[in-house]
Design a protein around this motif. Structure first.
Motif, PDB file in Angstrom:
ATOM      1  N   GLY A   1      28.858  56.987  46.310  1.00  0.00           N
ATOM      2  CA  GLY A   1      29.441  57.299  45.024  1.00  0.00           C
ATOM      3  C   GLY A   1      30.894  56.913  44.880  1.00  0.00           C
ATOM      4  N   ASP A   2      31.559  56.548  45.972  1.00  0.00           N
ATOM      5  CA  ASP A   2      32.934  56.060  45.873  1.00  0.00           C
ATOM      6  C   ASP A   2      32.981  54.783  45.047  1.00  0.00           C
ATOM      7  N   ARG A   3      34.133  54.546  44.444  1.00  0.00           N
ATOM      8  CA  ARG A   3      34.326  53.314  43.679  1.00  0.00           C
ATOM      9  C   ARG A   3      35.270  52.407  44.473  1.00  0.00           C
ATOM     10  N   ALA A   4      34.814  51.194  44.766  1.00  0.00           N
ATOM     11  CA  ALA A   4      35.595  50.244  45.554  1.00  0.00           C
ATOM     12  C   ALA A   4      35.827  48.974  44.749  1.00  0.00           C
ATOM     13  N   LEU A   5      37.009  48.394  44.914  1.00  0.00           N
ATOM     14  CA  LEU A   5      37.375  47.148  44.246  1.00  0.00           C
ATOM     15  C   LEU A   5      37.674  46.105  45.302  1.00  0.00           C
ATOM     16  N   VAL A   6      37.029  44.937  45.189  1.00  0.00           N
ATOM     17  CA  VAL A   6      37.262  43.816  46.104  1.00  0.00           C
ATOM     18  C   VAL A   6      37.985  42.718  45.334  1.00  0.00           C
ATOM     19  N   LEU A   7      39.124  42.290  45.848  1.00  0.00           N
ATOM     20  CA  LEU A   7      39.899  41.225  45.235  1.00  0.00           C
ATOM     21  C   LEU A   7      39.550  39.906  45.916  1.00  0.00           C
ATOM     22  N   GLY A   8      38.965  38.972  45.171  1.00  0.00           N
ATOM     23  CA  GLY A   8      38.618  37.673  45.729  1.00  0.00           C
ATOM     24  C   GLY A   8      37.143  37.554  46.044  1.00  0.00           C
ATOM     25  N   PRO A   9      36.335  36.949  45.142  1.00  0.00           N
ATOM     26  CA  PRO A   9      34.897  36.825  45.370  1.00  0.00           C
ATOM     27  C   PRO A   9      34.505  35.534  46.093  1.00  0.00           C
ATOM     28  N   GLY A  10      35.240  35.218  47.173  1.00  0.00           N
ATOM     29  CA  GLY A  10      34.819  34.125  48.047  1.00  0.00           C
ATOM     30  C   GLY A  10      33.809  34.635  49.066  1.00  0.00           C
ATOM     31  N   THR A  11      33.594  33.859  50.126  1.00  0.00           N
ATOM     32  CA  THR A  11      32.597  34.249  51.126  1.00  0.00           C
ATOM     33  C   THR A  11      32.887  35.632  51.692  1.00  0.00           C
ATOM     34  N   ILE A  12      34.121  35.852  52.170  1.00  0.00           N
ATOM     35  CA  ILE A  12      34.445  37.138  52.782  1.00  0.00           C
ATOM     36  C   ILE A  12      34.392  38.259  51.751  1.00  0.00           C
ATOM     37  N   GLY A  13      34.966  38.024  50.574  1.00  0.00           N
ATOM     38  CA  GLY A  13      34.953  39.060  49.551  1.00  0.00           C
ATOM     39  C   GLY A  13      33.549  39.475  49.149  1.00  0.00           C
ATOM     40  N   LEU A  14      32.669  38.496  48.998  1.00  0.00           N
ATOM     41  CA  LEU A  14      31.286  38.825  48.624  1.00  0.00           C
ATOM     42  C   LEU A  14      30.555  39.544  49.752  1.00  0.00           C
ATOM     43  N   LEU A  15      30.831  39.137  50.985  1.00  0.00           N
ATOM     44  CA  LEU A  15      30.228  39.845  52.114  1.00  0.00           C
ATOM     45  C   LEU A  15      30.730  41.283  52.187  1.00  0.00           C
TER      46      LEU A  15
ATOM     47  N   ASP B   1      41.611  43.594  49.746  1.00  0.00           N
ATOM     48  CA  ASP B   1      42.181  42.310  49.343  1.00  0.00           C
ATOM     49  C   ASP B   1      41.611  41.222  50.242  1.00  0.00           C
ATOM     50  N   ALA B   2      40.666  40.458  49.696  1.00  0.00           N
ATOM     51  CA  ALA B   2      40.057  39.335  50.417  1.00  0.00           C
ATOM     52  C   ALA B   2      40.490  38.019  49.800  1.00  0.00           C
ATOM     53  N   SER B   3      41.642  38.026  49.120  1.00  0.00           N
ATOM     54  CA  SER B   3      42.122  36.840  48.418  1.00  0.00           C
ATOM     55  C   SER B   3      43.183  36.116  49.247  1.00  0.00           C
ATOM     56  N   THR B   4      43.675  35.011  48.719  1.00  0.00           N
ATOM     57  CA  THR B   4      44.785  34.279  49.339  1.00  0.00           C
ATOM     58  C   THR B   4      45.995  34.247  48.419  1.00  0.00           C
ATOM     59  N   ALA B   5      46.002  35.093  47.404  1.00  0.00           N
ATOM     60  CA  ALA B   5      47.100  35.123  46.442  1.00  0.00           C
ATOM     61  C   ALA B   5      48.226  36.022  46.950  1.00  0.00           C
ATOM     62  N   PRO B   6      49.450  35.531  47.047  1.00  0.00           N
ATOM     63  CA  PRO B   6      50.525  36.328  47.658  1.00  0.00           C
ATOM     64  C   PRO B   6      50.937  37.556  46.863  1.00  0.00           C
ATOM     65  N   HIS B   7      50.579  37.633  45.582  1.00  0.00           N
ATOM     66  CA  HIS B   7      50.971  38.811  44.809  1.00  0.00           C
ATOM     67  C   HIS B   7      49.933  39.933  44.866  1.00  0.00           C
ATOM     68  N   LEU B   8      48.739  39.635  45.353  1.00  0.00           N
ATOM     69  CA  LEU B   8      47.679  40.640  45.293  1.00  0.00           C
ATOM     70  C   LEU B   8      47.769  41.745  46.349  1.00  0.00           C
ATOM     71  N   PRO B   9      48.362  41.531  47.521  1.00  0.00           N
ATOM     72  CA  PRO B   9      48.514  42.678  48.420  1.00  0.00           C
ATOM     73  C   PRO B   9      49.261  43.848  47.775  1.00  0.00           C
ATOM     74  N   ASN B  10      50.304  43.548  47.019  1.00  0.00           N
ATOM     75  CA  ASN B  10      51.019  44.622  46.354  1.00  0.00           C
ATOM     76  C   ASN B  10      50.217  45.180  45.170  1.00  0.00           C
ATOM     77  N   ARG B  11      49.494  44.280  44.494  1.00  0.00           N
ATOM     78  CA  ARG B  11      48.658  44.718  43.378  1.00  0.00           C
ATOM     79  C   ARG B  11      47.575  45.684  43.873  1.00  0.00           C
ATOM     80  N   ALA B  12      47.067  45.433  45.066  1.00  0.00           N
ATOM     81  CA  ALA B  12      46.067  46.334  45.631  1.00  0.00           C
ATOM     82  C   ALA B  12      46.625  47.740  45.779  1.00  0.00           C
ATOM     83  N   LEU B  13      47.872  47.839  46.213  1.00  0.00           N
ATOM     84  CA  LEU B  13      48.521  49.140  46.330  1.00  0.00           C
ATOM     85  C   LEU B  13      48.633  49.831  44.978  1.00  0.00           C
ATOM     86  N   GLU B  14      48.924  49.054  43.958  1.00  0.00           N
ATOM     87  CA  GLU B  14      49.066  49.624  42.623  1.00  0.00           C
ATOM     88  C   GLU B  14      47.731  50.127  42.086  1.00  0.00           C
ATOM     89  N   LEU B  15      46.642  49.437  42.433  1.00  0.00           N
ATOM     90  CA  LEU B  15      45.336  49.755  41.860  1.00  0.00           C
ATOM     91  C   LEU B  15      44.624  50.910  42.551  1.00  0.00           C
TER      92      LEU B  15
END
Length: 349
Positions: free
Chosen positions: A178-192, A241-255
């Motif tokens: 029932g937890d809600r999880a968000l994955v950033l980056g739907p590449g191979t690792i993100g989808l896995l 955060d399974a992305s390669t975008a340099p701004h998303l690690p901080n965005r993950a903290l915000e979300l």
């Protein structure tokens, strides 16, 4: 050394000779040293790390951990065809995949079971001049092998290594039903990661950029798919955060929700900036994941049981002669929508 009938003297291998330059070469077949095996390679996954070596951007090249010429390939499966001295004869003929991280075996980290972060480690196809699996044969330590059951075919076997990374990331998110999880980056690792989170009972959301990657995620059964600008204002118990975008690690903290968990498994090409005040004031737990090593057996079990099926991620399977164009960003003719390209070194022989 003991071996199976038909021992070969030479083999074909993909060799990266410099940034953007490569050859498919005829090389002497590997010989199993003491404690090693030789494997006939059946499948190899092409990874983002391989692309970084192709472009010359991979940090190990600049840190002295890797140098051209080199043989890539660390996501592989195959069959053991020769044994070095000291290896259990029962290994011969076994279907296997192998750990990428090869610790020295004697340092404090290795003795504590943390060989994947050994300072002196080799990494198959990546670090320390340990040749990779983009070849017809591969020599690796027998201690690095993981047996594959009949229900885990060659395709799944070559997806165990990326799956192990993803499983560890999903476990670090500590999902409860029932937890809600968000994955950033739907590449191979993100989808896995999303697949493992779903299998654990979480409500999974994915955030991506391109319409094609988001559509593919929907096709895999993920209904909650967003771009960065459309992510809903919902409480996310964990963000990966399974992305390669340099701004998303901080965005993950915000979300992430206060007292939630953030997991970092994607690597940006440049340093990311984190506001540690957000981490502290939200009482967030942050975890970094480097290696699949501690998660390989559990990944094989998940694939064997069918709780996670990553086969749709593989868009095409090519031969060694087509690896160079794939690394250069070309999509093989007739490729499906998935993000992963596999190589069968036996094709085109």
């Amino acid at each position: 050394m003991s071996s199976a009938p038909g021992e070969r003297l030479s083999m074909r291998a993909f060799v990266l000779t410099g940034p953007g330059t490569y050859e498919v070469q005829d090389l002497p077949a590997p010989v199993a040293g003491p404690g090693e095996v030789v494997v006939d390679v059946e499948r190899v996954g092409v990874c983002g790390t391989d692309v970084e070596f192709f472009t010359g951007e991979m940090a190990y090249l600049h840190q002295g951990h890797a140098a051209y010429p080199m043989r890539l390939g660390h996501e592989w499966s195959g069959r053991v065809t020769a044994l070095g001295d000291g290896v259990d004869p029962g290994r011969l003929g076994r279907r296997v995949m192998g750990d990428t991280m090869l610790g020295c075996g004697t340092c404090r980290r290795c003795l504590l079971g943390r060989g994947h972060v050994c300072e002196k480690r080799q990494e198959v196809g990546i670090r320390g001049a340990r040749a990779g699996a983009l070849a017809e044969q591969l020599a690796v330590p027998a201690s690095s092998l993981h047996a594959l059951p009949d229900s885990v075919d060659a395709v799944l076997g070559a997806l165990v290594e990326p799956g192990g990374n993803a499983l560890r990331a999903a476990q670090a998110a500590a999902p409860r039903a029932g937890d809600r999880a968000l994955v950033l980056g739907p590449g191979t690792i993100g989808l896995l990661v999303a697949m493992f989170l779903r299998a654990a009972g979480a409500e999974v959301h994915l955030m991506g950029v391109t319409d094609s990657s988001l559509a593919f995620a929907r096709d895999l059964g993920f209904a909650h798919v967003w771009t960065e600008g459309t992510v809903p204002d919902l409480p996310f118990d964990s963000v990966v955060d399974a992305s390669t975008a340099p701004h998303l690690p901080n965005r993950a903290l915000e979300l992430v929700e206060p007292a939630g968990r953030v997991v970092y498994i994607g690597l940006a090409g440049e340093p990311a900036r984190l506001d540690h005040r957000t981490l502290l004031l939200k009482d967030v737990t942050a975890v970094g994941v480097l290696s699949a090593s501690p998660g390989l057996d559990a990944t094989i079990k998940a694939y064997a049981e069918g709780s996670v099926d990553p086969r749709p991620l593989v868009a095409a399977t090519v031969g060694l002669d087509e690896v160079g164009p794939v690394l250069a960003g070309e999509r093989p003719a007739g490729a499906g929508p998935g993000p992963k390209i596999h190589v069968d070194p036996r094709l085109g022989r």
